[in-house]
Design a protein around this motif. Structure first.
Motif, PDB file in Angstrom:
ATOM      1  N   ASP A 307       0.834  -1.205   0.000  1.00  0.00           N
ATOM      2  CA  ASP A 307       0.000   0.000   0.000  1.00  0.00           C
ATOM      3  C   ASP A 307       0.867   1.253   0.000  1.00  0.00           C
ATOM      4  O   ASP A 307       0.552   2.245  -0.667  1.00  0.00           O
ATOM      5  CB  ASP A 307      -0.922  -0.003   1.226  1.00  0.00           C
ATOM      6  CG  ASP A 307      -2.055  -1.008   1.116  1.00  0.00           C
ATOM      7  OD1 ASP A 307      -2.271  -1.522  -0.004  1.00  0.00           O
ATOM      8  OD2 ASP A 307      -2.715  -1.290   2.127  1.00  0.00           O
ATOM      9  N   ALA A 308       1.968   1.218   0.766  1.00  0.00           N
ATOM     10  CA  ALA A 308       2.889   2.357   0.762  1.00  0.00           C
ATOM     11  C   ALA A 308       3.552   2.507  -0.606  1.00  0.00           C
ATOM     12  O   ALA A 308       3.785   3.628  -1.078  1.00  0.00           O
ATOM     13  CB  ALA A 308       3.948   2.178   1.850  1.00  0.00           C
ATOM     14  N   LEU A 309       3.841   1.387  -1.259  1.00  0.00           N
ATOM     15  CA  LEU A 309       4.444   1.430  -2.593  1.00  0.00           C
ATOM     16  C   LEU A 309       3.515   2.113  -3.589  1.00  0.00           C
ATOM     17  O   LEU A 309       3.954   2.894  -4.444  1.00  0.00           O
ATOM     18  CB  LEU A 309       4.763   0.012  -3.053  1.00  0.00           C
ATOM     19  CG  LEU A 309       5.415  -0.140  -4.435  1.00  0.00           C
ATOM     20  CD1 LEU A 309       6.824   0.438  -4.432  1.00  0.00           C
ATOM     21  CD2 LEU A 309       5.433  -1.604  -4.856  1.00  0.00           C
ATOM     22  N   LEU A 310       2.218   1.834  -3.479  1.00  0.00           N
ATOM     23  CA  LEU A 310       1.245   2.442  -4.399  1.00  0.00           C
ATOM     24  C   LEU A 310       1.242   3.963  -4.294  1.00  0.00           C
ATOM     25  O   LEU A 310       0.900   4.656  -5.252  1.00  0.00           O
ATOM     26  CB  LEU A 310      -0.168   1.909  -4.114  1.00  0.00           C
ATOM     27  CG  LEU A 310      -0.415   0.433  -4.400  1.00  0.00           C
ATOM     28  CD1 LEU A 310      -1.857   0.079  -4.082  1.00  0.00           C
ATOM     29  CD2 LEU A 310      -0.095   0.086  -5.836  1.00  0.00           C
ATOM     30  N   GLN A 311       1.626   4.481  -3.123  1.00  0.00           N
ATOM     31  CA  GLN A 311       1.629   5.926  -2.913  1.00  0.00           C
ATOM     32  C   GLN A 311       2.958   6.564  -3.320  1.00  0.00           C
ATOM     33  O   GLN A 311       3.106   7.770  -3.261  1.00  0.00           O
ATOM     34  CB  GLN A 311       1.355   6.229  -1.442  1.00  0.00           C
ATOM     35  CG  GLN A 311       0.017   5.692  -0.949  1.00  0.00           C
ATOM     36  CD  GLN A 311      -0.137   5.828   0.552  1.00  0.00           C
ATOM     37  OE1 GLN A 311       0.432   6.722   1.169  1.00  0.00           O
ATOM     38  NE2 GLN A 311      -0.901   4.939   1.157  1.00  0.00           N
ATOM     39  N   HIS A 312       3.918   5.745  -3.731  1.00  0.00           N
ATOM     40  CA  HIS A 312       5.238   6.273  -4.076  1.00  0.00           C
ATOM     41  C   HIS A 312       5.573   5.976  -5.532  1.00  0.00           C
ATOM     42  O   HIS A 312       4.916   6.477  -6.426  1.00  0.00           O
ATOM     43  CB  HIS A 312       6.294   5.718  -3.112  1.00  0.00           C
ATOM     44  CG  HIS A 312       6.209   6.281  -1.736  1.00  0.00           C
ATOM     45  ND1 HIS A 312       5.275   5.859  -0.812  1.00  0.00           N
ATOM     46  CD2 HIS A 312       6.927   7.256  -1.124  1.00  0.00           C
ATOM     47  CE1 HIS A 312       5.409   6.546   0.310  1.00  0.00           C
ATOM     48  NE2 HIS A 312       6.405   7.401   0.147  1.00  0.00           N
ATOM     49  N   ASP A 313       6.534   5.112  -5.759  1.00  0.00           N
ATOM     50  CA  ASP A 313       7.063   4.924  -7.100  1.00  0.00           C
ATOM     51  C   ASP A 313       6.774   3.527  -7.626  1.00  0.00           C
ATOM     52  O   ASP A 313       7.665   2.832  -8.091  1.00  0.00           O
ATOM     53  CB  ASP A 313       8.574   5.175  -7.107  1.00  0.00           C
ATOM     54  CG  ASP A 313       9.256   4.488  -5.917  1.00  0.00           C
ATOM     55  OD1 ASP A 313       8.564   3.771  -5.171  1.00  0.00           O
ATOM     56  OD2 ASP A 313      10.464   4.676  -5.750  1.00  0.00           O
ATOM     57  N   SER A 314       5.520   3.093  -7.544  1.00  0.00           N
ATOM     58  CA  SER A 314       5.185   1.708  -7.827  1.00  0.00           C
ATOM     59  C   SER A 314       5.505   1.293  -9.259  1.00  0.00           C
ATOM     60  O   SER A 314       5.995   0.198  -9.509  1.00  0.00           O
ATOM     61  CB  SER A 314       3.700   1.452  -7.533  1.00  0.00           C
ATOM     62  OG  SER A 314       2.888   2.311  -8.311  1.00  0.00           O
ATOM     63  N   VAL A 315       5.221   2.153 -10.242  1.00  0.00           N
ATOM     64  CA  VAL A 315       5.441   1.780 -11.644  1.00  0.00           C
ATOM     65  C   VAL A 315       6.934   1.637 -11.920  1.00  0.00           C
ATOM     66  O   VAL A 315       7.383   0.656 -12.529  1.00  0.00           O
ATOM     67  CB  VAL A 315       4.806   2.817 -12.581  1.00  0.00           C
ATOM     68  CG1 VAL A 315       5.140   2.478 -14.031  1.00  0.00           C
ATOM     69  CG2 VAL A 315       3.288   2.858 -12.385  1.00  0.00           C
ATOM     70  N   ALA A 316       7.742   2.584 -11.440  1.00  0.00           N
ATOM     71  CA  ALA A 316       9.185   2.520 -11.662  1.00  0.00           C
ATOM     72  C   ALA A 316       9.783   1.291 -10.990  1.00  0.00           C
ATOM     73  O   ALA A 316      10.640   0.606 -11.566  1.00  0.00           O
ATOM     74  CB  ALA A 316       9.849   3.788 -11.138  1.00  0.00           C
ATOM     75  N   VAL A 317       9.325   0.983  -9.770  1.00  0.00           N
ATOM     76  CA  VAL A 317       9.853  -0.177  -9.048  1.00  0.00           C
ATOM     77  C   VAL A 317       9.468  -1.460  -9.762  1.00  0.00           C
ATOM     78  O   VAL A 317      10.285  -2.374  -9.932  1.00  0.00           O
ATOM     79  CB  VAL A 317       9.337  -0.189  -7.591  1.00  0.00           C
ATOM     80  CG1 VAL A 317       9.662  -1.514  -6.918  1.00  0.00           C
ATOM     81  CG2 VAL A 317       9.948   0.962  -6.815  1.00  0.00           C
ATOM     82  N   ARG A 318       8.225  -1.532 -10.202  1.00  0.00           N
ATOM     83  CA  ARG A 318       7.784  -2.753 -10.895  1.00  0.00           C
ATOM     84  C   ARG A 318       8.570  -2.941 -12.186  1.00  0.00           C
ATOM     85  O   ARG A 318       8.985  -4.055 -12.523  1.00  0.00           O
ATOM     86  CB  ARG A 318       6.288  -2.686 -11.174  1.00  0.00           C
ATOM     87  CG  ARG A 318       5.716  -3.999 -11.705  1.00  0.00           C
ATOM     88  CD  ARG A 318       4.221  -3.863 -11.967  1.00  0.00           C
ATOM     89  NE  ARG A 318       3.705  -5.113 -12.474  1.00  0.00           N
ATOM     90  CZ  ARG A 318       3.185  -6.080 -11.733  1.00  0.00           C
ATOM     91  NH1 ARG A 318       3.157  -5.939 -10.426  1.00  0.00           N
ATOM     92  NH2 ARG A 318       2.722  -7.185 -12.261  1.00  0.00           N
ATOM     93  N   ASP A 319       8.785  -1.871 -12.941  1.00  0.00           N
ATOM     94  CA  ASP A 319       9.564  -1.974 -14.181  1.00  0.00           C
ATOM     95  C   ASP A 319      10.981  -2.449 -13.887  1.00  0.00           C
ATOM     96  O   ASP A 319      11.541  -3.274 -14.609  1.00  0.00           O
ATOM     97  CB  ASP A 319       9.597  -0.627 -14.895  1.00  0.00           C
ATOM     98  CG  ASP A 319       8.251  -0.270 -15.526  1.00  0.00           C
ATOM     99  OD1 ASP A 319       7.397  -1.182 -15.639  1.00  0.00           O
ATOM    100  OD2 ASP A 319       8.054   0.903 -15.893  1.00  0.00           O
ATOM    101  N   LYS A 320      11.574  -1.914 -12.815  1.00  0.00           N
ATOM    102  CA  LYS A 320      12.924  -2.323 -12.440  1.00  0.00           C
ATOM    103  C   LYS A 320      12.947  -3.806 -12.087  1.00  0.00           C
ATOM    104  O   LYS A 320      13.852  -4.552 -12.487  1.00  0.00           O
ATOM    105  CB  LYS A 320      13.401  -1.490 -11.255  1.00  0.00           C
ATOM    106  CG  LYS A 320      14.731  -1.933 -10.652  1.00  0.00           C
ATOM    107  CD  LYS A 320      15.886  -1.744 -11.601  1.00  0.00           C
ATOM    108  CE  LYS A 320      17.210  -2.052 -10.923  1.00  0.00           C
ATOM    109  NZ  LYS A 320      18.350  -1.982 -11.853  1.00  0.00           N
ATOM    110  N   LEU A 321      11.943  -4.259 -11.356  1.00  0.00           N
ATOM    111  CA  LEU A 321      11.878  -5.661 -10.966  1.00  0.00           C
ATOM    112  C   LEU A 321      11.733  -6.561 -12.185  1.00  0.00           C
ATOM    113  O   LEU A 321      12.366  -7.619 -12.285  1.00  0.00           O
ATOM    114  CB  LEU A 321      10.726  -5.878  -9.987  1.00  0.00           C
ATOM    115  CG  LEU A 321      10.570  -7.279  -9.404  1.00  0.00           C
ATOM    116  CD1 LEU A 321      11.847  -7.717  -8.706  1.00  0.00           C
ATOM    117  CD2 LEU A 321       9.410  -7.324  -8.441  1.00  0.00           C
TER     118      LEU A 321
END
Length: 406
Positions: A307-321
């Motif tokens: 939930d905290a990720l959704l409020q921050h940089d979720s798309v960039a983190v998911r792409d990196k992963l």
């Protein structure tokens, strides 16, 4: 502003006008806590843990009970000292500093909730080398001779007993043999705080309705006792208290690791971020990652972090992963792939991906709910979450992503 002890007006911001007033308030608070330590509800399970702690205290001067938020550290030590003489309990969760020298030294000093005052608690312990100390914290005090006792979630049968005990207290017709109960306890990580909060809901909800709300557990598990400390009144508050004590780098790491339901290996952690494995080990030391072959998160911690990720940089983190996973060696035929599965939770991620695929097929939310045997409200929430994590605004864009995803 006046002194909290004698009421004398204070010229500068402070709680007490003198060291004597501070010490009187300190002793009074200690007496109040010890006399009020008995609980009206029953203590369920943990008999082995009580025996272990008793043995450790007989052998070591400093014992610190550590464990994840909501695992029952405070309740365990309260039970341990409930009938023990010469024990002084100091509850620190809602204070901003530890008082100075102790009154006449107790046989056992209990420091409950040290995580935000680690240095001060360590200094206090070292200033009184003859005092036996039992502490609770999310991490160790790191003082000489300290013995760690890591408290784990309840065993399955104890978790079920605790839920039934608390549920029966609010509804004496509660069915203790309900088929859904084992799965519900597992979904709550068998954390005593989560179990107690969920059990209070049986007054107005069925087990099926409670289970359905656990997809959004932090909105549901908010009805703790009025006399409980703030971080014990809701599951979110308990985890957030630990989260707020992290450095910004540790918070970023926790949010990122929420996308790895199979656990965090050294290779993945370092590939995802600089010093990733060191950060993972730091989160483990702070009881937010659990030890094992891989470091893992409890489901409730993962939901919080996601939930905290959704409020921050979720798309960039998911792409990196996705980029990192694409560089990993291919698995041999038949090898398990769950360890690198994506998602906030393995079971929830699977459903989110299915929802995205069914949106791409043109199905309505009602049709998706019927097909997945979940509530319409759950599907509506899933669609909102998909829009957030994918950075899109429409169902058509979710459909486009689903058809293009590998």
């Amino acid at each position: 502003m006046t002194c909290d002890d004698c009421g004398t007006p204070l010229a500068a911001p402070a709680k007490y006008c003198s060291g004597a007033c501070r010490q009187r308030a300190y002793r009074r608070r200690a007496r109040e806590v010890v006399s009020g330590s008995a609980r009206l509800d029953t203590f369920v399970g943990r008999h082995g843990e009580l025996a272990d702690l008793t043995k450790l205290l007989a052998r070591h001067r400093v014992v610190t009970v550590v464990g994840p938020p909501g695992v029952g550290k405070s309740r365990l030590v309260h039970e341990l000292i409930a009938h023990r003489q010469h024990a002084m309990l100091v509850e620190l969760a809602e204070v901003s500093r530890v008082a100075g020298p102790l009154p006449p030294e107790p046989g056992l000093l209990v420091l409950d909730g040290c995580e935000h005052l680690l240095r001060e608690c360590a200094d206090l312990v070292q200033r009184h080398p003859t005092v036996r100390v039992l502490a609770t914290s999310r991490e160790l005090l790191n003082v000489p001779g300290e013995q760690a006792y890591r408290l784990s979630p309840l065993e399955p049968h104890e978790a079920k007993r605790l839920f039934c005990d608390r549920a029966t207290a609010v509804d004496n017709e509660f069915d203790e043999h309900a088929a859904l109960l084992d799965a519900l306890c597992d979904k709550l990580d068998r954390l005593p705080l989560a179990l107690e909060l969920a059990a209070r809901l049986v007054r107005v909800l069925t087990l099926e309705e409670i289970e359905a709300r656990l997809d959004h557990r932090f909105a549901a598990l908010t009805v703790g006792p009025r006399d409980a400390e703030a971080h014990h009144r809701s599951l979110h508050a308990a985890i957030d208290r630990s989260y707020q004590l992290l450095s910004e780098a540790e918070r970023t790491a926790l949010r990122t690791f929420s996308l790895l339901p199979g656990g965090i290996s050294e290779e993945l952690a370092d590939a995802l971020m600089p010093h990733g494995w060191e950060l993972a080990k730091s989160l483990n030391a702070r009881s937010l990652l659990q030890p094992g072959e891989r470091l893992t998160m409890l489901e409730s911690v993962r939901v919080f972090a996601f939930d905290a990720l959704l409020q921050h940089d979720s798309v960039a983190v998911r792409d990196k992963l996705l980029d990192v996973l694409a560089t990993l060696p291919e698995l041999d035929e038949g090898e398990e792939t769950e360890d690198v599965a994506l998602g906030p939770l393995s079971w929830r991620e699977e459903r989110l991906l299915r929802v995205a695929a069914m949106v791409a097929e043109g199905l309505t939310n009602k049709q998706i709910a019927d097909g997945l045997h979940v509530s319409l409200r759950t599907v509506e929430a899933d669609v909102r979450d998909l829009k957030t994590v994918l950075g899109v605004r429409s169902r058509a864009q979710i459909a486009a992503w689903a058809t293009q995803a590998p």
